[in-house]
Design an enzyme around this catalytic site. Sequence first.
Site, PDB file in Angstrom:
ATOM      1  N   ASP A 194       3.173  -6.527   3.233  1.00 26.64           N
ATOM      2  CA  ASP A 194       2.800  -5.432   4.142  1.00 26.64           C
ATOM      3  C   ASP A 194       3.159  -5.797   5.581  1.00 26.64           C
ATOM      4  O   ASP A 194       2.371  -5.619   6.501  1.00 26.64           O
ATOM      5  CB  ASP A 194       1.300  -5.110   4.006  1.00 26.64           C
TER       6      ASP A 194
ATOM      7  N   GLU B  31      -4.853   1.810   2.631  1.00 25.24           N
ATOM      8  CA  GLU B  31      -4.954   0.624   3.475  1.00 25.24           C
ATOM      9  C   GLU B  31      -5.127   1.013   4.935  1.00 25.24           C
ATOM     10  O   GLU B  31      -5.868   0.382   5.677  1.00 25.24           O
ATOM     11  CB  GLU B  31      -3.696  -0.254   3.319  1.00 25.24           C
ATOM     12  N   GLU B  32      -4.423   2.071   5.345  1.00 27.19           N
ATOM     13  CA  GLU B  32      -4.328   2.375   6.780  1.00 27.19           C
ATOM     14  C   GLU B  32      -5.650   2.787   7.411  1.00 27.19           C
ATOM     15  O   GLU B  32      -5.969   2.363   8.519  1.00 27.19           O
ATOM     16  CB  GLU B  32      -3.288   3.475   7.030  1.00 27.19           C
TER      17      GLU B  32
ATOM     18  N   HIS C  21       0.814  -1.220   0.000  1.00 27.08           N
ATOM     19  CA  HIS C  21       0.000   0.000   0.000  1.00 27.08           C
ATOM     20  C   HIS C  21       0.843   1.263   0.000  1.00 27.08           C
ATOM     21  O   HIS C  21       1.819   1.384   0.721  1.00 27.08           O
ATOM     22  CB  HIS C  21      -1.048  -0.003   1.110  1.00 27.08           C
TER      23      HIS C  21
ATOM     24  N   ASP D 132       6.200   0.494   6.603  1.00 30.56           N
ATOM     25  CA  ASP D 132       4.747   0.330   6.456  1.00 30.56           C
ATOM     26  C   ASP D 132       4.183   1.431   5.587  1.00 30.56           C
ATOM     27  O   ASP D 132       3.815   2.474   6.081  1.00 30.56           O
ATOM     28  CB  ASP D 132       4.106   0.339   7.851  1.00 30.56           C
TER      29      ASP D 132
END
Lengths: 470, 470
Positions: free
Chosen positions: A356, A328-329, A282, A294
């Site tokens: 991820d 995504e987060e 992501h 991340d």
Amino acid sequence: MRILKSTMLLFLLLTFFNVNAQTDEEAIKEIYKQSLTNGKSYDWLNYLSTQIGGRLSGSLNAERAVAYTKEELDKLGLDKVWLQPVMVPKWVRGYKESAFIESGKGKKTTVNICALGGSVSTPALGLKANVVEVKNFEELKALGKENIAGKIVFYNRPMQADLISTFEAYGGCVNQRYKGAVEASKYGAIGVIVRSMNLRLDDLPHTGSMTYDDLPVANRIPSAAISTNDAELLSTMLKLDKSTKLYFKQNCKQLKDVLSYNVIGQITGSEFPNEYMIVGGHLDSWDLGDGSHDDGAGVVQSMDVLRLLKESGITPKRSIRVVLFMNEENGLRGGKKYAEVAKQKGENHVFALESDSGGFTPRGFSFDCNDASFNQVLSWQPLFKPYLIHYFEKGGSGADVGPLKTETNVLAGLRPDSQRYFDHHHASSDTFDAVNKRELELGAATMTALVYLFDKYGINPITNEKQIKK
Amino acid sequence: MRILKSTMLLFLLLTFFNVNAQTDEEAIKEIYKQSLTNGKSYDWLNYLSTQIGGRLSGSLNAERAVAYTKEELDKLGLDKVWLQPVMVPKWVRGYKESAFIESGKGKKTTVNICALGGSVSTPALGLKANVVEVKNFEELKALGKENIAGKIVFYNRPMQADLISTFEAYGGCVNQRYKGAVEASKYGAIGVIVRSMNLRLDDLPHTGSMTYDDLPVANRIPSAAISTNDAELLSTMLKLDKSTKLYFKQNCKQLKDVLSYNVIGQITGSEFPNEYMIVGGHLDSWDLGDGSHDDGAGVVQSMDVLRLLKESGITPKRSIRVVLFMNEENGLRGGKKYAEVAKQKGENHVFALESDSGGFTPRGFSFDCNDASFNQVLSWQPLFKPYLIHYFEKGGSGADVGPLKTETNVLAGLRPDSQRYFDHHHASSDTFDAVNKRELELGAATMTALVYLFDKYGINPITNEKQIKK
């Protein structure tokens, strides 16, 4: 004569299989060599991290990351590169949060906090109240309204240190962060402070997403994470003096959704162009660090999978796509959009691999697939052994590829060493200097090797055969 | 009836083995739990690294490390703790080295170097000369005296990036550092500069031992390591301009041997006190960093093995010793002395495990032992799987335990992840902050689990049986 024929046949068969095995070994060796001597992932990550930085959905940096990665994919000579529009939430942190503990005698001690993603602001002048410490929702319930109303709830259940998988330890704690406000507001709490999801004792608060579910706006209470050192301090001070208060101030807010994009590149398959295999990570990240682990790592590794296939002289039979998911987060809008469009178009996604879990030394993969496919994977274990890739287990894949699940396809997640991950996860320490070049490159090579094998031998051949017979 | 009896016997046997397996699983689980929740290795390493620092043999810091570790072992309630005297070489670096590259036009560019351990000084005002770059001793030989005499030899063969084991890459390069001066002096070179043993491109020179063999003192030429970035720079400048010179100055020297110590602690075996099993690392380190990975990590992990056995409620049948060896880096005097004394006393060392490959996530062990013992180890693999310990291979053990080798005993080396090791090895970046607490603790637990199993089941039981029958 008959024996001779059989022997010759056996010999030819053995030679055939041997040649085949040899070829896979050589191909995989070349993939690793390319990645370790000529990889691009580290340079890309350097730019993404140090020249762009944190890439929260809806931010200018997120848009810069879309433009940069599309531009880099355009340079790779793929068959197709495009942007897939997706509306994403836009939450902004505002000015830096501040907080202090105030003892019963009025002494103030500054502590390190950060707003949780999605949280509302405190009142403009901040919020000061008594604090109730709990370890879980059961304790919260037992304390009830009479002990909680008008106070700040402090969730302080640490990650379990003796679990080998730090992701498992995270899984055992993260409900405090995600659901803490919803639960606490049931009992009239006016704010929530959560111990950071971090196995170390240090001074860094770790953000992350939280939800209000369908709470009316008036009942939404501000929520923040506190560093592990300060969580210990607050807990100790509360033990010594129940009248200890916490003050915190934050002015984050949720704005309207904005347009953003998944970034997609494709090598079209030479034999089965309508079978899609995707690799992805992501593109968005939290805002405190630069999102190197991340999930900058997963983004650049996924991009490099397509480049490494080309550089290693492999012509995929199936269409291989890299998908850089947005959001995504705090929403998973990119992952959902990608699956939705794939369904609309009737695209047959036979395989999806997500990276991820940080850019650390790869240990293997976890697989969400049927037994036939899993057994196929297990038969490839010896090919991975020289690269110290030993972990092949059934389990989850990744949040972004999850919506692509079917009964017959293979979803997988890269599983790197997890010991250091939560030192950096969602904190200001998730920065480029925390990524080792070789570890990152080994991950990209390991992903490429798996894609190579599934492309070559096909996914779940039994099922495919059945489909063909229909 | 007969069938029933057999079935019952089978059941009892299965129960027996099952109970046994259960017990090992539980014991090992407890060992890991103790290490990850209650380990001492990280605190000890903190003191050793940040309060003592680099511990070159013969230095005051090395003596402080002897005193500190003895004191800490004394606190553990072992059966015996003592110092084993050993004379060690004392080499001192002197003031900080300096160096620059001088182009043909006289422009000077400062570069980062450090003297190699054991090197002689340059003349007091330094040394300036033309430079001959070579990749190996064959190139050196081909160039011969006419091209080398009066010049500085620059060894610039990089570590091979596509080898998965960075130790293998190190092994393929380190002769440049260790033997470079001896070889270059054959052809009349007046100095040696070696590319640092580092897979990264950065500005840090990495020291390490070198030898003059039996060269007469007059023929000993000063030798230094140059950072990888500066090696690239020097190489490029030489390609552009053959008349490029290098200047360097260092005033290191070799002093007389001094008295130092191995530090030893023992839990005496409850059944076979005369069978010794040792775990160890080396207490000395190079002087540029604080020696956290090399080999503070091995020291504190080894100390913690004995403590973890006790904390986990395990009473060893055999005598378990921790040995903290002095002078691994530039002499191996401690390792040799320990083996010499063991031989003199007729002590039966059935097992020796060394940790000297950094404090990173453990991946397994390599073993120097016979097939019977190795097969015994392989049968334990499932016990290690939950801890992601997969690597069990025949191979080397460690420099310090090597002299203990017999035909029947088991030597082993802990094998942690090696990807980041040479970022730090022998450089100023080998510091406490580069060690992750959990990774270190997992190593200590993994060592303890192996010691537990070998102590419980015995070493090479076939051979032992034979010995008993005698």
